[in-house]
Design a protein around this motif. Structure first.
Motif, short mmCIF file in Angstrom:
data_model
loop_
_atom_site.label_atom_id
_atom_site.label_comp_id
_atom_site.label_asym_id
_atom_site.label_seq_id
_atom_site.Cartn_x
_atom_site.Cartn_y
_atom_site.Cartn_z
N ALA A 51 0.83 -1.14 -0.06
CA ALA A 51 -0.03 -0.04 0.15
C ALA A 51 0.83 1.07 0.15
N GLU A 52 0.26 2.42 0.21
CA GLU A 52 1.30 3.82 0.12
C GLU A 52 2.04 3.67 1.29
N TYR A 53 3.47 3.46 1.08
CA TYR A 53 4.45 3.71 2.00
C TYR A 53 4.46 2.36 2.82
N VAL A 54 4.00 1.25 2.38
CA VAL A 54 3.90 -0.01 3.07
C VAL A 54 4.32 -1.11 2.17
N LYS A 55 5.30 -2.10 2.55
CA LYS A 55 5.45 -3.35 1.95
C LYS A 55 5.78 -4.36 2.86
N ASN A 56 4.90 -5.43 2.80
CA ASN A 56 5.14 -6.50 3.82
C ASN A 56 5.46 -7.81 2.93
N GLU A 57 6.44 -8.51 3.26
CA GLU A 57 6.76 -9.87 2.61
C GLU A 57 6.81 -10.85 3.55
N PHE A 58 6.15 -12.05 3.27
CA PHE A 58 6.08 -13.28 4.40
C PHE A 58 6.22 -14.47 3.30
N LEU A 59 6.94 -15.45 3.88
CA LEU A 59 7.23 -16.81 3.23
C LEU A 59 6.83 -17.59 4.36
N PHE A 60 5.85 -18.46 4.06
CA PHE A 60 5.37 -19.52 4.64
C PHE A 60 5.78 -21.07 4.21
N LYS A 61 5.87 -21.89 5.22
CA LYS A 61 6.46 -23.46 4.68
C LYS A 61 5.25 -24.04 5.01
N GLU A 62 4.80 -25.05 4.27
CA GLU A 62 3.64 -26.00 4.66
C GLU A 62 4.33 -27.04 5.84
N SER A 63 3.39 -27.31 6.72
CA SER A 63 3.60 -28.54 7.73
C SER A 63 2.44 -29.27 7.76
N GLU A 64 2.41 -30.39 8.78
CA GLU A 64 1.26 -31.12 8.86
C GLU A 64 0.42 -30.50 9.45
N GLN A 65 0.46 -29.38 10.06
CA GLN A 65 -0.66 -28.67 10.99
C GLN A 65 -1.14 -27.52 10.25
N GLY A 66 -0.53 -27.25 8.82
CA GLY A 66 -1.05 -26.19 8.31
C GLY A 66 0.29 -25.24 7.90
N TYR A 67 0.45 -24.03 8.04
CA TYR A 67 1.37 -23.25 7.48
C TYR A 67 2.39 -22.99 8.85
N LEU A 68 3.66 -22.74 8.57
CA LEU A 68 4.77 -22.14 9.53
C LEU A 68 4.98 -20.66 8.89
N LEU A 69 4.96 -19.73 9.66
CA LEU A 69 5.70 -18.40 9.23
C LEU A 69 7.07 -18.40 9.47
N VAL A 70 8.05 -18.58 8.18
CA VAL A 70 9.33 -18.57 8.42
C VAL A 70 10.17 -17.37 8.13
N PHE A 71 9.65 -16.29 7.66
CA PHE A 71 10.19 -15.12 7.06
C PHE A 71 9.35 -13.82 7.18
N ILE A 72 9.70 -12.87 7.71
CA ILE A 72 8.74 -11.55 7.47
C ILE A 72 9.77 -10.48 7.18
N ASN A 73 9.51 -9.80 6.40
CA ASN A 73 10.15 -8.63 5.78
C ASN A 73 9.27 -7.18 5.50
N SER A 74 9.37 -6.46 6.47
CA SER A 74 8.45 -5.22 6.42
C SER A 74 9.08 -3.90 6.22
N TRP A 75 8.47 -2.92 5.47
CA TRP A 75 8.90 -1.81 5.19
C TRP A 75 7.87 -0.71 5.46
N VAL A 76 7.64 -0.07 6.46
CA VAL A 76 6.47 1.02 6.73
C VAL A 76 7.21 2.32 6.64
N SER A 77 6.96 3.31 5.59
CA SER A 77 7.45 4.51 5.42
C SER A 77 9.16 4.25 5.48
N TYR A 78 9.83 5.06 6.77
CA TYR A 78 11.22 4.91 6.58
C TYR A 78 11.77 3.94 7.53
#
Length: 232
Positions: free
Chosen positions: A157-184
């Protein structure tokens, strides 16, 4: 065992090997910084303000993804590395708040590891509500890409960028990486967060209502190679 590893992400490693970064195919061992050597890097904005002398972990991405984001080549996240360095503060290049801040550092390389391989060093947690990143869906653009056992999801969105990497597991998803930029301001971490049933349903709802990424055409490269950056 750690819950997460926090990363600095604004170093722009491609500048340390600029000409090589544009070759059609590049061996990773030529491109990656060398253990024991020192490099002049720059950090931006909040990372320039807050990073002091000492040991830090920096994200290294292949040149094209570093310069353009992972949307073009999501699979390149599997060739991302974490660079452990000893940083020594140098000089401010620019300090004005309106145009962003940029500061030089000397980075002595201690160790380099593949981002994905670091996951084995972390313990699984359940204490993060990543849904907080999606408070304003009506003003966001969301794209995703699925391959093998991975899901890359990006929100912008304006001045926002979020990136996520998920890995599948037997229970569903594991969140394994977050990369977030908000304004500065930057926030990035490697983690191992097991999504609960409600969070998994939320992810599935996003995949139904938003756009699948179409990566740009890539040439075949070996496991220890990357395709060079392209101009846009």
């Amino acid at each position: 065992m750690n819950n997460k590893i926090e990363l600095l992400v604004s170093a722009n490693w491609s500048k340390t090997n600029w000409d090589l970064s544009w070759q059609p195919v590049i061996d990773l061992n030529e491109l990656l910084p060398k253990v024991g050597e020192s490099y002049e890097i720059t950090l931006q904005d909040s990372e320039a303000d807050d990073t002091k002398n000492g040991i830090h972990y920096l994200l290294w991405l292949p040149p094209h993804s570093e310069l353009n984001g992972l949307d073009d080549r999501p699979i390149e996240i599997l060739k991302a590395h974490v660079v452990e360095v000893e940083l020594l503060e140098d000089e401010w290049i620019q300090k004005g708040t309106m145009s962003g801040r940029e500061r030089k550092y000397i980075a002595k390389i201690i160790r380099i590891q593949k981002l994905i391989e670091i996951l084995s060093q972390l313990k699984i947690t359940k204490d993060k509500c990543f849904k907080d990143y999606f408070n304003h869906l009506e003003r966001s653009t969301i794209h995703y890409y699925v391959w093998d056992h991975y899901l890359y999801l990006t929100q912008s969105a304006e001045y926002v960028k979020n990136e996520f990497l998920f890995k599948e597991s037997e229970q569903g998803y594991l969140l394994v990486f977050i990369n977030s930029w908000v304004s500065y301001s930057y926030k990035s971490e490697i983690c191992k967060v097991e999504l609960n049933k409600q969070q998994n349903k939320f992810i599935q709802s996003l995949l139904k209502h938003w756009n699948k990424l179409t990566p740009n055409i890539q040439i075949f490269v070996d496991e220890d190679q990357v395709q060079g950056a392209l101009y846009y």
